[in-house]
Design a protein around this motif. Structure first.
Motif, short mmCIF file in Angstrom:
data_model
loop_
_atom_site.label_atom_id
_atom_site.label_comp_id
_atom_site.label_asym_id
_atom_site.label_seq_id
_atom_site.Cartn_x
_atom_site.Cartn_y
_atom_site.Cartn_z
N CYS A 2 0.84 -1.19 0.00
CA CYS A 2 0.00 0.00 0.00
C CYS A 2 0.88 1.25 0.00
CB CYS A 2 -0.91 0.02 1.22
SG CYS A 2 -2.17 -1.25 1.18
N HIS A 26 -12.65 8.46 -8.17
CA HIS A 26 -12.00 7.95 -6.97
C HIS A 26 -11.63 9.08 -6.02
CE1 HIS A 26 -11.96 3.84 -8.34
NE2 HIS A 26 -11.68 4.31 -9.53
N ASP A 58 -3.60 0.10 -2.29
CA ASP A 58 -2.82 -1.02 -2.78
C ASP A 58 -2.46 -0.82 -4.26
OD1 ASP A 58 -1.96 -3.96 -2.23
OD2 ASP A 58 -3.07 -4.02 -4.14
N GLN A 61 -4.81 -2.37 -6.69
CA GLN A 61 -6.10 -1.68 -6.82
C GLN A 61 -5.96 -0.52 -7.81
OE1 GLN A 61 -9.11 -2.56 -5.47
NE2 GLN A 61 -9.86 -1.00 -6.85
N LYS A 64 -5.82 -1.84 -11.25
CA LYS A 64 -7.16 -2.28 -11.68
C LYS A 64 -7.99 -1.09 -12.18
CE LYS A 64 -11.14 -4.89 -10.04
NZ LYS A 64 -11.74 -5.60 -8.89
N TRP A 65 -7.90 0.05 -11.49
CA TRP A 65 -8.64 1.25 -11.92
C TRP A 65 -8.31 1.60 -13.37
CZ3 TRP A 65 -7.17 4.99 -7.35
CH2 TRP A 65 -7.82 4.58 -6.19
#
Length: 112
Positions: A2, A26, A58, A61, A64-65
């Protein structure tokens, strides 16, 4: 892993989304800056800086966005160095203008 500040460098053909839309979707992203590098001898690519303030996200994550592999997400905590990198300030490459950077914060002055 992270992190609270990251730098992404991604070739244009690997970005399958609208960068600004991802940022807008986000609220964890407190500050951002990005630029398209298309003047160099390399394939056109984006550099994207994301700052999550006191929060941490993370790496996978974030990847992935943007629908990219985690290997495109790197740590880099010095905003001045990032802006210098965006502008190709110290590199023997085509220079970019500050105005070409899209950001939601005042960019630090890079001394020549």
């Amino acid at each position: 892993m992270c992190l609270n500040r990251v730098l992404l460098s991604v070739r244009v053909e690997n970005i399958r989304c609208d960068i600004q839309q991802i940022i807008n979707n986000h609220s964890e992203i407190k500050n951002y800056a990005y630029i398209l590098h298309d003047k160099d001898d390399t394939a056109p690519h984006y550099h994207i800086y994301l700052d999550f303030g006191n929060g941490e996200i993370d790496i996978f994550q974030i990847a992935k966005w943007f629908s990219i592999a985690g290997c495109y997400v790197r740590t880099n905590c010095n905003v001045s160095n990032i802006i210098s990198y965006f502008l190709n300030y110290k590199l023997g490459k085509s220079k970019y203008l500050r105005e070409e950077i899209k950001a939601n914060f005042n960019l630090p002055l890079i001394l020549t």
